[in-house]
Design a protein around this motif. Structure first.
Motif, mmCIF file in Angstrom:
data_model
loop_
_atom_site.group_PDB
_atom_site.id
_atom_site.type_symbol
_atom_site.label_atom_id
_atom_site.label_comp_id
_atom_site.label_asym_id
_atom_site.label_seq_id
_atom_site.Cartn_x
_atom_site.Cartn_y
_atom_site.Cartn_z
ATOM 1 N N VAL A 1 0.860 -1.183 0.000
ATOM 2 C CA VAL A 1 0.000 0.000 0.000
ATOM 3 C C VAL A 1 0.897 1.234 0.000
ATOM 4 N N ALA A 2 0.793 2.041 -1.057
ATOM 5 C CA ALA A 2 1.629 3.241 -1.216
ATOM 6 C C ALA A 2 3.095 2.922 -0.938
ATOM 7 N N GLY A 3 3.532 1.783 -1.472
ATOM 8 C CA GLY A 3 4.946 1.437 -1.361
ATOM 9 C C GLY A 3 5.340 0.752 -0.067
ATOM 10 N N ALA A 4 4.355 0.525 0.840
ATOM 11 C CA ALA A 4 4.698 -0.127 2.115
ATOM 12 C C ALA A 4 4.023 -1.498 2.213
ATOM 13 N N PRO A 5 4.759 -2.517 2.594
ATOM 14 C CA PRO A 5 4.123 -3.823 2.812
ATOM 15 C C PRO A 5 3.079 -3.705 3.911
ATOM 16 N N THR A 6 1.854 -4.132 3.625
ATOM 17 C CA THR A 6 0.750 -3.921 4.562
ATOM 18 C C THR A 6 -0.002 -5.228 4.786
ATOM 19 N N ASP A 7 -0.196 -5.584 6.062
ATOM 20 C CA ASP A 7 -0.946 -6.802 6.402
ATOM 21 C C ASP A 7 -2.296 -6.385 6.975
ATOM 22 N N THR A 8 -3.355 -7.085 6.583
ATOM 23 C CA THR A 8 -4.647 -6.842 7.218
ATOM 24 C C THR A 8 -5.220 -8.163 7.702
ATOM 25 N N ALA A 9 -6.047 -8.068 8.743
ATOM 26 C CA ALA A 9 -6.627 -9.273 9.343
ATOM 27 C C ALA A 9 -8.138 -9.092 9.418
ATOM 28 N N PRO A 10 -8.870 -9.514 8.381
ATOM 29 C CA PRO A 10 -10.318 -9.317 8.383
ATOM 30 C C PRO A 10 -11.001 -10.110 9.502
ATOM 31 N N LYS A 11 -12.057 -9.528 10.043
ATOM 32 C CA LYS A 11 -12.855 -10.229 11.074
ATOM 33 C C LYS A 11 -13.991 -10.936 10.352
ATOM 34 N N ILE A 12 -13.955 -12.240 10.358
ATOM 35 C CA ILE A 12 -14.915 -13.010 9.553
ATOM 36 C C ILE A 12 -15.779 -13.866 10.477
ATOM 37 N N ARG A 13 -17.087 -13.854 10.188
ATOM 38 C CA ARG A 13 -17.995 -14.598 11.060
ATOM 39 C C ARG A 13 -17.902 -16.105 10.815
ATOM 40 N N LYS A 14 -18.050 -16.874 11.877
ATOM 41 C CA LYS A 14 -18.040 -18.333 11.767
ATOM 42 C C LYS A 14 -19.285 -18.803 11.022
ATOM 43 N N GLN A 15 -19.097 -19.670 10.052
ATOM 44 C CA GLN A 15 -20.263 -20.295 9.400
ATOM 45 C C GLN A 15 -19.809 -21.541 8.656
ATOM 46 N N GLY A 16 -20.772 -22.272 8.103
ATOM 47 C CA GLY A 16 -20.428 -23.379 7.219
ATOM 48 C C GLY A 16 -20.372 -24.730 7.892
ATOM 49 N N GLY A 17 -19.559 -25.612 7.327
ATOM 50 C CA GLY A 17 -19.466 -26.967 7.842
ATOM 51 C C GLY A 17 -20.486 -27.890 7.199
ATOM 52 N N HIS A 18 -20.765 -28.987 7.900
ATOM 53 C CA HIS A 18 -21.685 -29.976 7.329
ATOM 54 C C HIS A 18 -23.074 -29.404 7.070
ATOM 55 N N ASP A 19 -23.517 -28.495 7.942
ATOM 56 C CA ASP A 19 -24.847 -27.897 7.733
ATOM 57 C C ASP A 19 -24.940 -27.298 6.329
ATOM 58 N N ALA A 20 -23.873 -26.606 5.917
ATOM 59 C CA ALA A 20 -23.890 -25.924 4.618
ATOM 60 C C ALA A 20 -23.937 -26.930 3.471
ATOM 61 N N VAL A 21 -23.171 -28.015 3.587
ATOM 62 C CA VAL A 21 -23.140 -29.007 2.508
ATOM 63 C C VAL A 21 -24.494 -29.723 2.405
ATOM 64 N N VAL A 22 -25.035 -30.088 3.555
ATOM 65 C CA VAL A 22 -26.327 -30.783 3.578
ATOM 66 C C VAL A 22 -27.413 -29.880 2.987
ATOM 67 N N GLU A 23 -27.374 -28.600 3.336
ATOM 68 C CA GLU A 23 -28.356 -27.647 2.822
ATOM 69 C C GLU A 23 -28.245 -27.527 1.294
ATOM 70 N N ARG A 24 -27.008 -27.513 0.804
ATOM 71 C CA ARG A 24 -26.798 -27.411 -0.651
ATOM 72 C C ARG A 24 -27.299 -28.662 -1.354
ATOM 73 N N PHE A 25 -27.088 -29.814 -0.725
ATOM 74 C CA PHE A 25 -27.544 -31.082 -1.305
ATOM 75 C C PHE A 25 -29.077 -31.075 -1.408
ATOM 76 N N VAL A 26 -29.731 -30.660 -0.343
ATOM 77 C CA VAL A 26 -31.198 -30.643 -0.335
ATOM 78 C C VAL A 26 -31.717 -29.641 -1.378
ATOM 79 N N ALA A 27 -31.054 -28.491 -1.497
ATOM 80 C CA ALA A 27 -31.475 -27.491 -2.491
ATOM 81 C C ALA A 27 -31.265 -28.023 -3.908
ATOM 82 N N ALA A 28 -30.197 -28.793 -4.124
ATOM 83 C CA ALA A 28 -29.970 -29.371 -5.452
ATOM 84 C C ALA A 28 -31.085 -30.350 -5.793
ATOM 85 N N VAL A 29 -31.475 -31.174 -4.825
ATOM 86 C CA VAL A 29 -32.505 -32.195 -5.074
ATOM 87 C C VAL A 29 -33.887 -31.544 -5.233
#
Ligand SMILES: NC(=O)c1ccc[n+]([C@@H]2O[C@H](COP(=O)([O-])OP(=O)(O)OC[C@H]3O[C@@H](n4cnc5c(N)ncnc54)[C@H](O)[C@@H]3O)[C@@H](O)[C@H]2O)c1
Length: 356
Positions: A293-321
């Protein structure tokens, strides 16, 4: 397919996670659970109010009024049980890895086509909030062209169960590469936009498993099962990808190292980099982003909400069917991962780079 979708789960280990996912979906009716371990089947069935239980999967498949099944069985059973389920007219969500080998996986993909049924695979970690955030960030173009990636799933002392099917070549198809490496390979290939793998140079080691010491076991307890230890406990691979990018892959169940039960992917792009580092399944502070960033090495650490896992895959499977939603993660994704893993074992056996 009409609502409610009636599902059966075959296998009561990780099958419990599938039941947890189905139980949250109002358009699904849980119909049955099968498994040979009576006590666990009874406990899990009671927890999710499963009306029918079976020992043999054949009995569950023969039961009337089941539209779809989750196959949550030892890897050697993925092919025969999935094909039997497809033949019986069921849609199938199969656990990872797709099968022990790509040949088996291809037979499953072909059976799904032949019987015109949906076949999806449970790459649950792909739907973690942090992985999805990184995917969106990459799609915004922020990293430029990704030319190199490192992916690992390393455990210090995490052989799933000494003496169980997990450590047996015939039953599992392989060790941590098949068990853990497949997850992180999936995440890396998904994030990189599914480049075709062209060649692999790999090696495998079995330094701790064959000694049979229980302190290398995940649960630190001796299993009642007595399968011989026949798989690797560390695999390392260098994968060449179409377009010139490369991927370094590592997977272990046992190492003298700082690892706990850690997985991650580092992506090196022309305009930026991303590191996803998940220690002991945490969802906090897992992503770091690197830019100039403007010539300086810059690290950022986004705050991301927990989600996903088996619930997400199962939900996608049911939506596909039920809704015809995209069949992702697809069995074809699982097959491409299996082709790379097959090449890794071939390269390790032959001692040189092999084509995928
Ligand atoms: N996606 C993930 O995060 C994740 C996690 C764990 C396991 N897995 C995968 O799930 C699959 C199962 O692993 P697990 O840890 O649940 O194993 P497990 O050994 O704990 O459980 C296997 C289940 O299969 C049942 N079973 C075996 N043979 C059977 C038969 N002939 N008929 C009916 N039931 C039978 C057993 O009784 C048991 O209930 C494997 O493919 C594994 O790779 C995925």
């Amino acid at each position: 397919m009409t609502v409610p979708l009636r599902v059966g789960v075959i296998g009561a280990g990780v099958g419990e996670m599938h039941l947890a996912g189905y139980s949250k979906l109002p358009r699904v009716e849980i119909a049955a659970l099968a498994g040979l371990d009576d006590d666990r089947v009874r406990r899990v069935a009671a927890e999710y109010r499963v009306p029918q239980t079976f020992r043999e999967y054949t009995d569950l498949l023969a039961a009337p009024n089941i539209d779809a099944v989750s196959v949550c069985l030892p890897n050697a059973l993925h092919l025969p049980v999935t094909v039997a389920a497809l033949k019986a007219g069921k849609h199938v969500l199969v656990e990872k890895p797709l099968a022990r080998t790509a040949i088996e996986g291809r037979a499953m993909v072909e059976a799904a086509r032949a019987h015109d049924r949906i076949l999806m695979i449970s790459f649950n970690h792909r739907y973690r909030g942090d992985v999805q955030w990184v995917k969106q960030y990459i799609e915004s173009g922020a990293l430029g062209r990704i030319y190199y990636a490192k992916a690992h799933w390393m455990r210090r002392a995490g052989i799933p169960r000494l003496g169980s099917w997990f450590v047996n070549k015939e039953q599992a198809g392989g060790g941590p590469l098949v068990d853990l490496g497949v997850h992180i390979l999936d995440i890396a290939m998904y994030l990189m936009g599914e480049p075709r793998a062209t060649a692999v140079s790999a090696n495998t080691y079995a330094e701790f498993g064959p000694r049979g010491q229980k302190n290398w076991d995940m649960r630190n307890e001796a299993s009642t099962e007595r399968m011989p230890y026949e798989v690797e406990d560390l695999a390392t691979a260098f994968v060449r990808l179409e377009g010139g990018a490369t991927l370094l892959l590592e997977a272990s169940w046992a190492t003298h190292s700082t690892a706990g039960d850690d997985f991650g992917v580092t992506l090196y792009g022309t305009e930026g980099g991303v590191e996803l580092m998940v220690r002991n399944y945490t969802h906090e502070n897992t992503v770091r982003v690197f830019h100039d960033v403007a010539g300086a090495p810059t690290d950022t650490a986004p705050k991301i909400r927990k989600q996903g896992g088996h619930d997400a895959v199962v939900e996608r499977f049911v939506a596909a069917v039920l809704d015809g939603a995209p069949q992702v993660p697809s069995a074809e994704d699982g097959l491409r991962r299996a082709e790379i893993i097959d090449a890794c074992y071939r390269s390790a056996a032959e001692g040189h780079e092999v084509a995928v």
